[in-house]
Design an enzyme around this catalytic site. Structure first.
Site, mmCIF file in Angstrom:
data_model
loop_
_atom_site.group_PDB
_atom_site.id
_atom_site.type_symbol
_atom_site.label_atom_id
_atom_site.label_comp_id
_atom_site.label_asym_id
_atom_site.label_seq_id
_atom_site.Cartn_x
_atom_site.Cartn_y
_atom_site.Cartn_z
ATOM 1 N N SER A 54 33.802 36.777 37.361
ATOM 2 C CA SER A 54 32.581 35.960 37.409
ATOM 3 C C SER A 54 31.491 36.610 38.247
ATOM 4 O O SER A 54 31.702 36.879 39.428
ATOM 5 C CB SER A 54 32.880 34.587 38.028
ATOM 6 O OG SER A 54 33.774 33.887 37.244
ATOM 7 N N HIS A 85 29.356 35.098 32.134
ATOM 8 C CA HIS A 85 30.226 36.096 31.495
ATOM 9 C C HIS A 85 29.556 36.528 30.194
ATOM 10 O O HIS A 85 29.549 35.792 29.213
ATOM 11 C CB HIS A 85 31.596 35.486 31.156
ATOM 12 C CG HIS A 85 32.363 35.065 32.364
ATOM 13 N ND1 HIS A 85 33.483 35.712 32.808
ATOM 14 C CD2 HIS A 85 32.162 34.054 33.232
ATOM 15 C CE1 HIS A 85 33.931 35.113 33.897
ATOM 16 N NE2 HIS A 85 33.156 34.096 34.161
ATOM 17 N N HIS A 107 39.422 32.983 29.879
ATOM 18 C CA HIS A 107 40.229 32.164 30.795
ATOM 19 C C HIS A 107 41.065 31.154 30.025
ATOM 20 O O HIS A 107 40.639 30.644 28.990
ATOM 21 C CB HIS A 107 39.316 31.392 31.754
ATOM 22 C CG HIS A 107 38.449 32.258 32.615
ATOM 23 N ND1 HIS A 107 37.222 32.716 32.205
ATOM 24 C CD2 HIS A 107 38.654 32.754 33.859
ATOM 25 C CE1 HIS A 107 36.691 33.457 33.162
ATOM 26 N NE2 HIS A 107 37.535 33.503 34.176
ATOM 27 N N TYR A 109 41.511 28.176 31.006
ATOM 28 C CA TYR A 109 40.863 26.860 31.053
ATOM 29 C C TYR A 109 39.800 26.684 29.968
ATOM 30 O O TYR A 109 39.339 25.572 29.709
ATOM 31 C CB TYR A 109 40.268 26.564 32.442
ATOM 32 C CG TYR A 109 39.171 27.500 32.900
ATOM 33 C CD1 TYR A 109 37.897 27.466 32.350
ATOM 34 C CD2 TYR A 109 39.410 28.426 33.913
ATOM 35 C CE1 TYR A 109 36.899 28.323 32.772
ATOM 36 C CE2 TYR A 109 38.428 29.287 34.344
ATOM 37 C CZ TYR A 109 37.171 29.232 33.769
ATOM 38 O OH TYR A 109 36.187 30.094 34.187
ATOM 39 N N GLU A 110 39.393 27.778 29.329
ATOM 40 C CA GLU A 110 38.454 27.646 28.205
ATOM 41 C C GLU A 110 39.166 27.086 26.970
ATOM 42 O O GLU A 110 38.537 26.797 25.964
ATOM 43 C CB GLU A 110 37.855 29.004 27.844
ATOM 44 C CG GLU A 110 36.941 29.595 28.908
ATOM 45 C CD GLU A 110 36.509 31.003 28.539
ATOM 46 O OE1 GLU A 110 35.627 31.152 27.681
ATOM 47 O OE2 GLU A 110 37.058 31.970 29.112
ATOM 48 N N ALA A 137 36.481 36.430 41.119
ATOM 49 C CA ALA A 137 35.920 35.626 42.200
ATOM 50 C C ALA A 137 37.046 34.704 42.664
ATOM 51 O O ALA A 137 37.800 34.197 41.833
ATOM 52 C CB ALA A 137 34.749 34.811 41.677
ATOM 53 N N MET A 240 41.274 31.545 39.110
ATOM 54 C CA MET A 240 41.738 30.975 37.832
ATOM 55 C C MET A 240 41.943 32.041 36.760
ATOM 56 O O MET A 240 41.800 31.770 35.567
ATOM 57 C CB MET A 240 40.715 29.941 37.337
ATOM 58 C CG MET A 240 40.400 28.853 38.340
ATOM 59 S SD MET A 240 39.028 27.829 37.786
ATOM 60 C CE MET A 240 38.638 26.940 39.303
ATOM 61 N N SER A 241 42.256 33.247 37.173
ATOM 62 C CA SER A 241 42.368 34.332 36.178
ATOM 63 C C SER A 241 43.345 35.398 36.669
ATOM 64 O O SER A 241 44.139 35.179 37.574
ATOM 65 C CB SER A 241 40.993 34.967 35.957
ATOM 66 O OG SER A 241 40.564 35.643 37.126
ATOM 67 N N ASN A 264 34.037 31.610 48.428
ATOM 68 C CA ASN A 264 34.006 30.341 49.184
ATOM 69 C C ASN A 264 35.314 30.194 49.948
ATOM 70 O O ASN A 264 36.312 30.833 49.612
ATOM 71 C CB ASN A 264 33.860 29.153 48.215
ATOM 72 C CG ASN A 264 34.969 29.110 47.178
ATOM 73 O OD1 ASN A 264 34.983 29.899 46.226
ATOM 74 N ND2 ASN A 264 35.917 28.218 47.379
ATOM 75 N N HIS A 278 30.494 26.032 40.963
ATOM 76 C CA HIS A 278 30.452 27.300 40.216
ATOM 77 C C HIS A 278 29.176 28.090 40.524
ATOM 78 O O HIS A 278 29.200 29.321 40.619
ATOM 79 C CB HIS A 278 30.569 27.014 38.708
ATOM 80 C CG HIS A 278 30.681 28.252 37.863
ATOM 81 N ND1 HIS A 278 31.668 29.201 38.068
ATOM 82 C CD2 HIS A 278 29.940 28.713 36.824
ATOM 83 C CE1 HIS A 278 31.511 30.182 37.183
ATOM 84 N NE2 HIS A 278 30.471 29.912 36.419
#
Ligand code: HPA
Length: 311
Positions: A54, A85, A107, A109-110, A137, A240-241, A264, A278
Site C-alpha cells: 500500500s 494500488h 488481498h 479481503y478483496e 504497510a 493483511m497481506s 501506525n 486507511h
C-alpha cells in the site's frame, strides 16, 4: 485460461476445503500462458521480482528502460480493487539489474481466493525470477517502533494459514514444489544481513528494526484484545497481506526478502484516542517511501545473483 469472473462465481459457494472444485483451480499451463505472453512482450528477463505494498508503488516508477502492462491487459492476470494500488506490472532495471515489479497486489479481503492473490508469484517463477522482494504497510505492536519506521521481516505468523486458508490447498503441483514445504528458514538470512549493512551506511539504523510480521485477514483493523493477543504472541508488526505470497514463493524455491513500513501503532489500550484509518496508512507510506525505495535499490544492486541455494 482461467476466467477469474467465472472462477469467483464457482468458488463463492465453497467454504469447506473438501468441496473446492479442483478442476477450476489454476493449472501449470495457466501460469505458463501468462508468463509466455509477458516474455513475448518485453525484452527484460528479470531475476528479481518485487511486490509493492500500500502506497509503496512509486518504486516501480524508478525502474529504467521500462515496459509496463496494466493488469487488465495481461492474459489470465487477476485485477486489483484497492485505492492506492495502481494495478500494473512494470519491467525494468534497478542498478542495471532486470526486475519485475507488481504495482498493486491482491488481498484476501478483496474477496480473492488465495490462489488468485498468489497467481503472480508463480508467473514470476516462470519468467525466471530467483529472488522475491515483498513490501507491505503494517501496524506496530513492538514497543520501540514508531510510525515511519521500517521493519526487515525475520519471520511471519500466518493466521489465515494456521486456520486452514492456504494458497497451497488442493492438489499439489510437483512442478512448482513439494506437498509439505518447510517454512523454518524462509526470509533469507544473507539478504537480511546485507540490508542491515546498507541501513547502517544510509544512517537509518535508528528507524530500522528486524522483527516478526503477522498476517491477519482484515479488512478491519484489530480490536484492543486482538492487539494485546498479538503482542503477547511476540508479533512486532501486523498487516493483511504478504504471508500467502511468501508461502508460494518459498514453495517454488524463490529466495525471499521482506520489508514492512510501519504506518501506525496498533492501539493496545482502551484509553487511547487514536483510531487507525486507511488514509493515515497511505500518508505515512508516502512519507517514508523514499528511504524504502533507496534501501531496496541498494539491496538489488548489491545482492548475489545466481546464488540461489533453494533449488
Ligand atoms: N493492522 C492491520 N493491518 C495494517 C495495519 C494495522 O494496524 N496498518 C497497516 N496495515
Amino acid at each position: 485460461m482461467v476466467d477469474w469472473v467465472v472462477f469467483d462465481d464457482l468458488m463463492k459457494d465453497y467454504t469447506m476445503l473438501d468441496d473446492i472444485p479442483v478442476t477450476s483451480l489454476p493449472r501449470h499451463d495457466d501460469y505458463q500462458r501468462t508468463a509466455d505472453w509477458l516474455l513475448s512482450h518485453t525484452k527484460q528477463r528479470p531475476l528479481v521480482g518485487i511486490i509493492c505494498g500500500s502506497g509503496l508503488g512509486l518504486l516501480a516508477d524508478t525502474l529504467k528502460a521500462q515496459d509496463s502492462f496494466p493488469y487488465a491487459e495481461i492474459p489470465g492476470f487477476p485485477q486489483s480493487t484497492v485505492q492506492g494500488h495502481a494495478g500494473r506490472l512494470v519491467f525494468g532495471e534497478l542498478k542495471g539489474r532486470s526486475c519485475v515489479c507488481m504495482q498493486g497486489r491482491f488481498h484476501m479481503y478483496e474477496g480473492h481466493s488465495l490462489c488468485k492473490t498468489t497467481f503472480p508469484v508463480r508467473v514470476f517463477k516462470l519468467l525466471g525470477v530467483e529472488t522475491l522482494i515483498v513490501t507491505n504497510a503494517a501496524g506496530s505492536l513492538a514497543d520501540g517502533y514508531q510510525p515511519g519506521d521500517i521493519m526487515i521481516i525475520k519471520d511471519h505468523i500466518n493466521f489465515p494459514g494456521l486456520s486452514g486458508l492456504s494458497p497451497l490447498n488442493g492438489p499439489n503441483d510437483d512442478k512448482f514444489g513439494p506437498r509439505f514445504p518447510a517454512m523454518s528458514n524462509v526470509y533469507d538470512k544473507d539478504l537480511r544481513c546485507l540490508a542491515m549493512d546498507i541501513v547502517k551506511q544510509m544512517g537509518l539504523s535508528q528507524f530500522v528494526h528486524e522483527g516478526v510480521y503477522a498476517m491477519v485477514g482484515g479488512p478491519n483493523f484489530e480490536t484492543v484484545s486482538e492487539a494485546k493477543l498479538l503482542h503477547r504472541l511476540g508479533v512486532d508488526a501486523v498487516g493483511m497481506s504478504t504471508a500467502p505470497e511468501v508461502l508460494v514463493a518459498s514453495h517454488c524455491g524463490l529466495r525471499v526478502f521482506g520489508l514492512s513500513l510501519i504506518t501506525n501503532k496498533v492501539v493496545r489500550s482502551y484509553d487511547g484516542q487514536d483510531q487507525v484509518n486507511h488514509e493515515a496508512v497511505l500518508e505515512v507510506s508516502k512519507m517514508r517511501s523514499h528511504s524504502l525505495q533507496l534501501l531496496i535499490t541498494q539491496l538489488v544492486g548489491r545482492m548475489d545473483m545466481n546464488n540461489n541455494t533453494h533449488f
